[in-house]
Design a protein around this motif. Sequence first.
Motif, mmCIF file in Angstrom:
data_model
loop_
_atom_site.group_PDB
_atom_site.id
_atom_site.type_symbol
_atom_site.label_atom_id
_atom_site.label_comp_id
_atom_site.label_asym_id
_atom_site.label_seq_id
_atom_site.Cartn_x
_atom_site.Cartn_y
_atom_site.Cartn_z
ATOM 1 N N GLU A 259 0.812 -1.210 0.000
ATOM 2 C CA GLU A 259 0.000 0.000 0.000
ATOM 3 C C GLU A 259 0.853 1.271 0.000
ATOM 4 N N SER B 34 1.418 0.558 -4.943
ATOM 5 C CA SER B 34 0.619 1.370 -4.014
ATOM 6 C C SER B 34 -0.502 2.098 -4.733
ATOM 7 N N ILE B 35 -0.203 2.695 -5.898
ATOM 8 C CA ILE B 35 -1.234 3.500 -6.536
ATOM 9 C C ILE B 35 -2.361 2.608 -7.060
ATOM 10 N N ALA C 85 -4.436 1.717 -4.113
ATOM 11 C CA ALA C 85 -5.182 2.883 -3.624
ATOM 12 C C ALA C 85 -6.388 3.182 -4.502
ATOM 13 N N LYS C 86 -6.216 2.968 -5.798
ATOM 14 C CA LYS C 86 -7.311 3.301 -6.716
ATOM 15 C C LYS C 86 -8.349 2.184 -6.816
ATOM 16 N N ARG D 259 -6.761 1.862 -20.318
ATOM 17 C CA ARG D 259 -7.669 2.620 -21.187
ATOM 18 C C ARG D 259 -9.057 2.678 -20.573
ATOM 19 N N ARG E 272 -15.644 6.716 -9.506
ATOM 20 C CA ARG E 272 -16.011 8.063 -9.085
ATOM 21 C C ARG E 272 -15.443 8.342 -7.699
ATOM 22 N N ASN F 141 -13.017 6.868 -6.030
ATOM 23 C CA ASN F 141 -11.541 6.884 -5.993
ATOM 24 C C ASN F 141 -10.962 7.897 -6.976
ATOM 25 N N LYS F 142 -11.860 8.642 -7.638
ATOM 26 C CA LYS F 142 -11.420 9.674 -8.591
ATOM 27 C C LYS F 142 -10.458 9.080 -9.621
ATOM 28 N N VAL F 143 -10.828 7.934 -10.158
ATOM 29 C CA VAL F 143 -9.985 7.338 -11.201
ATOM 30 C C VAL F 143 -10.165 8.146 -12.480
ATOM 31 N N ASN F 144 -9.071 8.609 -13.031
ATOM 32 C CA ASN F 144 -9.103 9.458 -14.211
ATOM 33 C C ASN F 144 -8.110 8.896 -15.220
ATOM 34 N N LYS G 266 -6.885 10.171 -17.760
ATOM 35 C CA LYS G 266 -5.963 11.103 -18.416
ATOM 36 C C LYS G 266 -4.521 10.761 -18.034
ATOM 37 N N GLY G 267 -3.704 10.567 -19.034
ATOM 38 C CA GLY G 267 -2.294 10.289 -18.795
ATOM 39 C C GLY G 267 -2.001 8.836 -18.476
ATOM 40 N N LEU G 268 -3.033 8.027 -18.344
ATOM 41 C CA LEU G 268 -2.779 6.622 -17.981
ATOM 42 C C LEU G 268 -2.080 5.870 -19.102
#
Lengths: 217, 1037, 476
Positions: A74, A131-132, A135-136, A169, A200, A202-205, A207-209
């Motif tokens: 984590e 960890s990320i 977290a997500k 993606r 929503r 976890n604010k998964v976005n 962009k940039g992934l």
Amino acid sequence: MKRLFTPYTNTIARATALGVPLLVLIAGGFGRMWLDSSYETGVGEAIDQPVPFSHEHHVAGLGIDCRFCHLSAETSSVAGVPATEVCMTCHSQIWTNAQMLQPVRDSFEKGQPIQWVRVNDLPDFVYFDHSIHVAKGVGCAECHGEVHRMPMTWKAQNLHMTWCLDCHRDPEKQLRPKDVVFSTDWFSGARAKLGAEIARENKVNTKGLTNCSTCHR
Amino acid sequence: MSQAQLDQSVDLEALRAKLAGKQGRQYWRSLEELAQTPEFRAYVDNEFAAGAPEWDDRFSRRSFLQIMGASLALAGLSAGCTRQPEEKIVPYVKQPEYVVPGKPMYFATSDVLAGYGRGLLVQSNDGRPTKIDGNPDHPASPGPFAPQKAGMTFGAADIYAIASILGMYDPDRSQAVKYLGEYNTWTAFTTVMSNAAEKIGTQQGQGLYLLTETVTSPTLIAQMQALLAKYPKAVWTQHEPVNRDQSRQGAMLAFGEDAQAVYHFDRAARIVAVDSDFVTTGPASVRQAHDFAAGRRVRAGIAAGEMNRLYAVESTLTSTGATADHRLALSPAEIDRFVRLLAAKLGISVGQVEPGAVDAEFVEVVAQDLAEHAGRGLVITGEGQPAHVHALVHAINEKLGNHGPNRPIEFIEPVAASLDQGQSLRDLVKAIDQNLVETLIVLGGNPVYNAPADLSFKAHYEKVQTRIHLGLYEDETAALSHWHIPQAHLLESWSDARSVDGTVGIIQPLIAPLYNGKTAHDLLTVLLGEGGRNGQRLVQDYWKTQISGAEFEKAWRKALHDGVVPGTQRAAKAVTAKAAVDLPRLSAARAANDQVDIILRPDPSVWDGRFANNGWLQELPRPITKLTWDNALLVSPATARDLGAKNGDVLDLTSGAYRLAAPVFITPGHADGCMTLHLGYGRMRAGHVGTNVGANAYALRQTDQPWVVRDVKVAHTGRTHQLVDSQKHHSMENRDLVRGGTLDEFLHNPASIAKSHHEDNLHLSLYEPYKFTGTQWAMTIDLTACIGCNACTIACQSENNIPVVGKAQVAVGREMHWIRVDHYYSNDANHPDPNQPESEFQPVTCMHCENAPCEVVCPVGATQHSDDGLNDMVYNRCIGTRYCSNNCPYKVRRFNFLEYQRPVAESLQLMQNPNVTVRMRGVMEKCTYCVQRISAARIGAKKRGITDPSISAGGDEDYNILDGEVVTACQAACPTQAIIFGNMNDPSSQVAQSRLPHQPHNYGMLTELNTRPRTTYLARVRNVHPKLAAATHEEHY
Amino acid sequence: MEMPKRSRMQVLKHGHDFESVTHIVSAFPLTKRPPRGWFLAFGAAFSLMLVLMYSVGVLFLKGVGVWGINIPVAWGFAIINFVWWIGIGHAGTLISAILFLFRQDWRTSINRFAEAMTLFAVACAGLFPLLHLGRPQKFYYIMPYPDTLGLWPQWRSPLVWDVFAVSTYGTISLVFWYVGLIPDVATMRDRASNRLVKTIYGIMAMGWRGSARHWHRYQTAYLLLAGLATPLVVSVHTVVSFDFAVSNLPGWHTTIFPPYFVAGAVYSGFAMVITLVLPVRAIFGFKDFITEKHMNNMAKVMLATGLIVAYGYIMELFMAWYSANPYEQAVFFQTRWQGPYAWSYWSLIACNIIIPQLLWFRWVRLNPYVLWIVAIIINIGMWLERFVIVITSQHRDFLPSSWDSYWPTVYDYTLFLGTLGLFFSLLFLFIRVLPMISIFELRELVAHHTQEEAWHGANTGEVPPGTGAARGETET
């Protein structure tokens, strides 16, 4: 003068004309399939370890949480493989003279680390951060599979870049609620819908992934 | 040298036989006898003779250099449908609770240059030190001007500090105790020593001599004093090639007592550097450069008085001269004259002085300007100037009231012992002549190599009965010693060191000694019969005596954590200059046409030679000349013409009995009638990298003229030597690459100084410009602040696993540095005097263009644009067409033409940054804006963001990196904060504040190509004195 | 057709019949033992090819660092040679396709040879894009295929276009050439005595029997292929020129590149044809088939294309001046005219513009020796042109600080010589085993003539020779 060719030469000629390209295509197809096959990827191959550690027994049997051994999952990029000490917390008490644990005891006494064989091995130019993902809301099982069903541990996914990209993606399908991130046998029929919610909260976005530098440096 | 060579050359059996069965004192005595035997002589000579040609093999050095790091070649070849080789995971047995695998840790410590400590902040990955920055809490390595909003704060550092990490992992370091060149053991040595100690004790230390470099370590000094107390007749000699003898005598002349000046450039409005390269030379340079730059942060809305003005008077063009607003190139004799003229103008009695070749108007202006800013001026002169010049400068400052508390110059008790090192070395040699020296213990240092020629130290050293050497390398001195003890690197040692202002920094080990090295402390404990006290105990025990017992533990922990012991800087000292300084006669500028003055200076890369085996530093382009892998006779075009010498011509220099041959390198801006040669080259036993590189300037150096060798006879040898520079062309060809103007122009119309003559129809595009939203990385480089010190280049090399390619590869234009500091003579076109050219520095790195030309031409998409505005380079996708480099107008891409990263030693692999891919042969690479640091920060910010209410789920981004959370390696290292990096879409960020429209003098290079670079520049502002303006600067670049 | 000075200016010397042409052309491939001369020539070429092998071996072992390239000059000989070879190829396609469509009968006796040259030139050219990669083992990244990375080539890069342009070109040329061979291989099959040889030719002939339907199908196919090949003459070198024109490097970033690259290609191609054909003509006694007319026409084509190239050079200079772009001007007026590589620029002008003006003189066009020398010079000139474009533009671009020079190493040279070896090895093998002039097309010419003769004969009453033999021949 004597004939050079007999009539069926024509047949041969036609056959080759058709067959050769066909063969090339087929060979190509098989080649491509090989790349995804477990022969190439090693998915599902149990790997010999110095100590025949059974996730099945420890996870399903004893219900030990992943983080008990994989301490930094984590907090750090690497989940961490437990120090011999960690094994000995229990095994100094139970199975103290089981033959199969001899290497662990030796390691502990001699101070020589146990050399585990890597199961999920990404190329050195890929930088993955546990960890990320945790977290997500990406569960361990998404990549490591149902380890509670693995008496010997094996690779659960081919770890191809395409496979990484599928999720990067469109992560929603692979997200799960916080409380079950570390559960390996969690199952929900409504993941698609659930995933959207978790994304929503976890604010998964995305962009940039899919930037190159997200994984390659 | 190989065992084979050794055996045939020397009958070692004979040697061993002589020692057989001898124990303890016997052993020791027989050793003394043995030292005189012909066998041993033969052995020693042989050590040199056979050593040299082997080292000379250039190929071995080159191939050695090509093979640093790990090779991915096989992986590449076997790519496609083969499985990766099996990898092992090796966890701890007992994991320390503070260790989190994959997370770096930072430790504060110090390193030492010329004896003085500088603060370090060392990054450690899984127990391996991998990167060195300055320690912001340490006075010698200051951090940013403005405290960062968030993230880790780094201090600035110079190239020596940063590159010392390579020094630690250097596989050439001596790795075992040697006795007569044979492997031996530390225990054997300690037995011998302690027995010897008894003997020495009986004669009160008679015949025991210790030779150290400049020592400021309180612990070591305490140990020394204990030693001298125990052996009253023992003698402690100090010799450091770059010492403060001249300053010391200067102070004596001026004040009648020794005092050490501490300079506060941030308090100075007018600065006159008389042959002083204070921004890049010396242990205080980082601090000085930082303070100097504090007075040159030209931003929109500054007032006229807020920028300091620097006049530089020097013979050889240095970073200081290049940064100066006005510069005068004068030969050493003329510099003396200049100082006298200046003193005279300021009403100090110096007798009658003719202006000579010195520009009288210049002196006039400087004097007036200083007078106008009395109390806020700072005249500084360098160690290279004779004592009386120092004295005069003291007098001038005194006269102007620049001395005293809260004035630009403050005086303190000398931090290092106040002694004339030249004299003390002379005494040692005399003692040897008188056969007084039985045992000479060399604690660090390499006197056989770097003692002045006139002492013929080598010959004398060989006369000493017992020679013991503690050193990092088996160097020239080790080769002539009976015992050689491998020294522990500072990153492996416990110790402490005082910085130039006296502040003590604790030195703590980052890693257990790789090669069982020992410290001077360890060796002294043996002599003191306290064997077994380890370094930590020693240092700790000493500080117990300094810090009162009660809160010691707390204080000690804090000192270790902060890296400094609070309140240890030297107290200010009041001095008053004597009425008049008695001056020697002014010497003539130049005796004859075939004679020149040779100016000796520490090398901008390898210092006094101790860094000669450091590949990073050898390959680092020297600040002005851009020369690599060599030193050379720097000479002005005019003087070169007089002597009929071209670049690379090897000249024969003769000064009395001392001769040296060295190649010529023509350097505009050098004073006529003299040449500059840097110390530190011509090493015979430096290691694979540094041996036989360049010419050994110490061969000309003499105790009575340590820095300037007068009237050296010059003759042609007819030979030439290939000199390799990383930049061939120093003219800007009237292209507006470096832009700038005077302070007046800036104040009058800030934008004017950054304008270009062909940017009119910019951003013509058929398409709507792409909207870069969210986090967008950008860099600004302040050309006014840049001093060309190269710290950025080395920091980048360390951070990004950049290989060393070797002289041969640099020669064909294949150096790999991701950030280079271009140097131009800006006014070559129509400047009145080509001998007084103006210099410009321009750090150039990947511009991360928004319309990156490289991206469109890559056939495999190995270089792509990321959403946060980075120009990503994907090594594992690159097939090496090199098209991107062709299409890059800035030529910042670097290509692995050969396998530069093959592993030569495990140690060098340990040094690699685990977060940066080691590139294989055939792939392109370039600056990534330290993407590994960005990623780390982004991941942190994303985790934060989940619970951060200010970030909405549907927002543009799920993270918010605060200003200062990402600091690039070059930015962290920069002493003058010339590099600013951050998110340009965050209006409050420093980088946003440094771009248009906030800073009208911000410009992008080659923007007429519509590349839209993310790295932009702040035009260079010169604070020109109106009276001298005519002579300098028109808008002609 | 109208032929002034028919004594000299005819595509086929007077007095040949079907048998004679067939015999003369097919003789060499069918002889049991070729003369020692052939072995010597082939041996020389082959040993050069071994040099290539060595050079490539070292290259793969050590990497492109064995060449003289650096930053800024990241492209060196490899690219120069690539463009040069591709260019040479063009003549073949032009002759066989375009001249065919325009029904130029003088193409007949040289097209086979020129096409072979094209193939081998493309083979040589094809090596370089691969060899010049830093990681040749990863060349397949540049091809579109469904990999496990989910990645495709980067379509905006001219190098990707190159891959398709060149591979298409290679394929079409090969097919076109082979189809053109079929009737002749049949003839060889019929004339060969050795059974093995017969069989091999037989397989290659694909059962050609020369029936009317065969001829009909053949003509259609050949016409179609000619139609397909024609645009390639223009497209291939256009795409190659994009490698440079698309970049932003002063000296490369020029819109005139496509046309003048194509012209240059044909220019160098014809030069190479002449360089090769003239000796062959002399050695194998083809003077009757490859006549002054051929030399004359080819020389004229060279002259024309040469002038276009010259125009290209001048336009470059004009645009540099007219654009007032300092970087552009620096490259053309300083770097190229006065820089360290000025020699290459001026000798290029001499080789490609000044000396070829000799071709205005008829006697030059008709004198095999002079013509041959001029052709050689043009070959050199065209190589220099690429040298100038590639090297001088790169070695001094925008930032003076990054200016540097390029000096080829032994591996650069061996690679170039090596490909010459490869080229000539293939060429000599071709000469040995295949008819280097299209027999059946010669026969068509003969037939053409005989009709003509017949027409004259009718007036003069004499029976033209060879007609009977011709009639006999048609029975095969």
